[in-house]
Design a protein around this motif. Structure first.
Motif, PDB file in Angstrom:
ATOM      1  N   ALA A  94     -24.290   5.849 -17.788  1.00  0.00           N
ATOM      2  CA  ALA A  94     -25.546   5.155 -18.041  1.00  0.00           C
ATOM      3  C   ALA A  94     -25.741   5.142 -19.557  1.00  0.00           C
ATOM      4  O   ALA A  94     -25.403   6.115 -20.237  1.00  0.00           O
ATOM      5  CB  ALA A  94     -26.720   5.865 -17.369  1.00  0.00           C
ATOM      6  N   THR A  95     -26.250   4.045 -20.081  1.00  0.00           N
ATOM      7  CA  THR A  95     -26.459   3.967 -21.526  1.00  0.00           C
ATOM      8  C   THR A  95     -27.924   3.727 -21.853  1.00  0.00           C
ATOM      9  O   THR A  95     -28.670   3.141 -21.066  1.00  0.00           O
ATOM     10  CB  THR A  95     -25.627   2.831 -22.168  1.00  0.00           C
ATOM     11  OG1 THR A  95     -26.103   1.565 -21.687  1.00  0.00           O
ATOM     12  CG2 THR A  95     -24.147   2.991 -21.876  1.00  0.00           C
ATOM     13  N   ALA A  96     -28.310   4.189 -23.029  1.00  0.00           N
ATOM     14  CA  ALA A  96     -29.597   3.872 -23.646  1.00  0.00           C
ATOM     15  C   ALA A  96     -29.264   3.460 -25.071  1.00  0.00           C
ATOM     16  O   ALA A  96     -28.942   4.296 -25.908  1.00  0.00           O
ATOM     17  CB  ALA A  96     -30.537   5.072 -23.625  1.00  0.00           C
ATOM     18  N   TYR A 109     -39.212   4.202 -20.727  1.00  0.00           N
ATOM     19  CA  TYR A 109     -38.004   4.312 -19.902  1.00  0.00           C
ATOM     20  C   TYR A 109     -37.280   5.647 -20.024  1.00  0.00           C
ATOM     21  O   TYR A 109     -36.565   6.043 -19.111  1.00  0.00           O
ATOM     22  CB  TYR A 109     -37.029   3.176 -20.224  1.00  0.00           C
ATOM     23  CG  TYR A 109     -37.590   1.829 -19.890  1.00  0.00           C
ATOM     24  CD1 TYR A 109     -37.851   1.466 -18.573  1.00  0.00           C
ATOM     25  CD2 TYR A 109     -37.878   0.916 -20.890  1.00  0.00           C
ATOM     26  CE1 TYR A 109     -38.390   0.224 -18.264  1.00  0.00           C
ATOM     27  CE2 TYR A 109     -38.411  -0.330 -20.586  1.00  0.00           C
ATOM     28  CZ  TYR A 109     -38.663  -0.666 -19.275  1.00  0.00           C
ATOM     29  OH  TYR A 109     -39.188  -1.896 -18.971  1.00  0.00           O
ATOM     30  N   LEU A 110     -37.467   6.326 -21.153  1.00  0.00           N
ATOM     31  CA  LEU A 110     -36.724   7.569 -21.386  1.00  0.00           C
ATOM     32  C   LEU A 110     -37.619   8.791 -21.486  1.00  0.00           C
ATOM     33  O   LEU A 110     -37.131   9.912 -21.552  1.00  0.00           O
ATOM     34  CB  LEU A 110     -35.876   7.442 -22.656  1.00  0.00           C
ATOM     35  CG  LEU A 110     -34.894   6.264 -22.671  1.00  0.00           C
ATOM     36  CD1 LEU A 110     -34.235   6.150 -24.036  1.00  0.00           C
ATOM     37  CD2 LEU A 110     -33.867   6.408 -21.564  1.00  0.00           C
ATOM     38  N   THR A 118     -31.951   9.556 -20.462  1.00  0.00           N
ATOM     39  CA  THR A 118     -31.038   8.750 -19.642  1.00  0.00           C
ATOM     40  C   THR A 118     -30.497   9.575 -18.484  1.00  0.00           C
ATOM     41  O   THR A 118     -30.456   9.109 -17.341  1.00  0.00           O
ATOM     42  CB  THR A 118     -29.888   8.199 -20.505  1.00  0.00           C
ATOM     43  OG1 THR A 118     -30.447   7.429 -21.579  1.00  0.00           O
ATOM     44  CG2 THR A 118     -28.950   7.326 -19.692  1.00  0.00           C
ATOM     45  N   ASN A 145     -33.151  10.163 -15.823  1.00  0.00           N
ATOM     46  CA  ASN A 145     -33.588   8.978 -15.081  1.00  0.00           C
ATOM     47  C   ASN A 145     -32.440   8.239 -14.399  1.00  0.00           C
ATOM     48  O   ASN A 145     -32.567   7.054 -14.084  1.00  0.00           O
ATOM     49  CB  ASN A 145     -34.351   8.039 -16.015  1.00  0.00           C
ATOM     50  CG  ASN A 145     -35.685   8.616 -16.413  1.00  0.00           C
ATOM     51  OD1 ASN A 145     -36.540   8.820 -15.575  1.00  0.00           O
ATOM     52  ND2 ASN A 145     -35.841   8.918 -17.687  1.00  0.00           N
ATOM     53  N   SER A 146     -31.328   8.933 -14.194  1.00  0.00           N
ATOM     54  CA  SER A 146     -30.195   8.303 -13.513  1.00  0.00           C
ATOM     55  C   SER A 146     -29.411   9.369 -12.755  1.00  0.00           C
ATOM     56  O   SER A 146     -29.649  10.562 -12.921  1.00  0.00           O
ATOM     57  CB  SER A 146     -29.272   7.613 -14.526  1.00  0.00           C
ATOM     58  OG  SER A 146     -28.533   8.577 -15.260  1.00  0.00           O
ATOM     59  N   ALA A 192     -24.065  10.043 -20.107  1.00  0.00           N
ATOM     60  CA  ALA A 192     -25.018   9.163 -20.783  1.00  0.00           C
ATOM     61  C   ALA A 192     -24.545   8.978 -22.219  1.00  0.00           C
ATOM     62  O   ALA A 192     -24.118   9.941 -22.871  1.00  0.00           O
ATOM     63  CB  ALA A 192     -26.415   9.775 -20.778  1.00  0.00           C
ATOM     64  N   ALA A 196     -25.993   7.231 -25.823  1.00  0.00           N
ATOM     65  CA  ALA A 196     -27.163   6.641 -26.474  1.00  0.00           C
ATOM     66  C   ALA A 196     -26.875   6.459 -27.959  1.00  0.00           C
ATOM     67  O   ALA A 196     -26.007   7.126 -28.522  1.00  0.00           O
ATOM     68  CB  ALA A 196     -28.379   7.548 -26.285  1.00  0.00           C
TER      69      ALA A 196
END
Length: 174
Positions: A19-21, A58-59, A84, A87-88, A93, A95
């Protein structure tokens, strides 16, 4: 690019979803990985989170943290990684935040400065690595170089964690 295919194979072999931010790369990390057929099995999600409001919404990064450290820095990148992961269901992750250009900012880091972060879930522990890098070129060259750097480091960081070369991240919560 063969190295991207190798990365997808590595992530698949180790059952790692990403997952990326992304702030300055605006989704380019996930997009570059998605160039590889079959990469959908290793990509969980990708967020482009430019604004302080998006980073908060979101984060879960508190506005006080953003105010204290600014939008570009390893402290914010670390918070982005942790948000991230929180939330996943991803085991990895990535970022980033930085200054891709154009032009030089009046204060703060120079153009081409990108703070990158990787977070891994491994054996019920969280590992977080952050670095600050400098990339040359115009805005899009900086963004692409940062995205590629972030992806190219994944296997090395994962091996270091697996081999016990990195300590888990620890954070005291109130």
């Amino acid at each position: 690019m063969e190295w991207l295919e190798d990365l997808v194979d590595y992530l698949t072999e180790h059952d790692i979803k990403l997952a990326t931010a992304e702030s300055c790369t605006a989704g380019l990390i996930a997009s570059e990985l998605a160039r590889v057929p079959g990469s959908g099995q290793v990509i969980d999600s990708g967020l482009a989170v430019y604004s302080p409001e998006a980073k908060n919404r979101y984060l879960g990064i508190p506005f006080e943290t953003i105010s204290r450290y600014g939008l570009t820095g390893e402290e914010i990148t670390r918070e982005m990684v942790l948000g991230t992961l929180n939330n996943s269901n991803a085991k990895l992750a990535i970022a980033n935040t930085g200054i891709a250009g154009p032009g030089e900012p009046e204060d703060g880091p120079p153009k081409g400065t990108v703070c990158l972060g990787w977070g891994f879930r491994y054996e019920d522990k969280i590992y977080v690595i952050t670095t600050t890098e400098h990339f040359d070129g115009d805005r899009n060259e900086v963004r692409l170089a940062a995205a590629h750097h972030a992806l190219k480091r994944v296997c090395d960081w994962h091996r270091d964690i697996r081999d016990g070369k990195l300590a888990p991240y620890w954070c005291e919560h109130d």
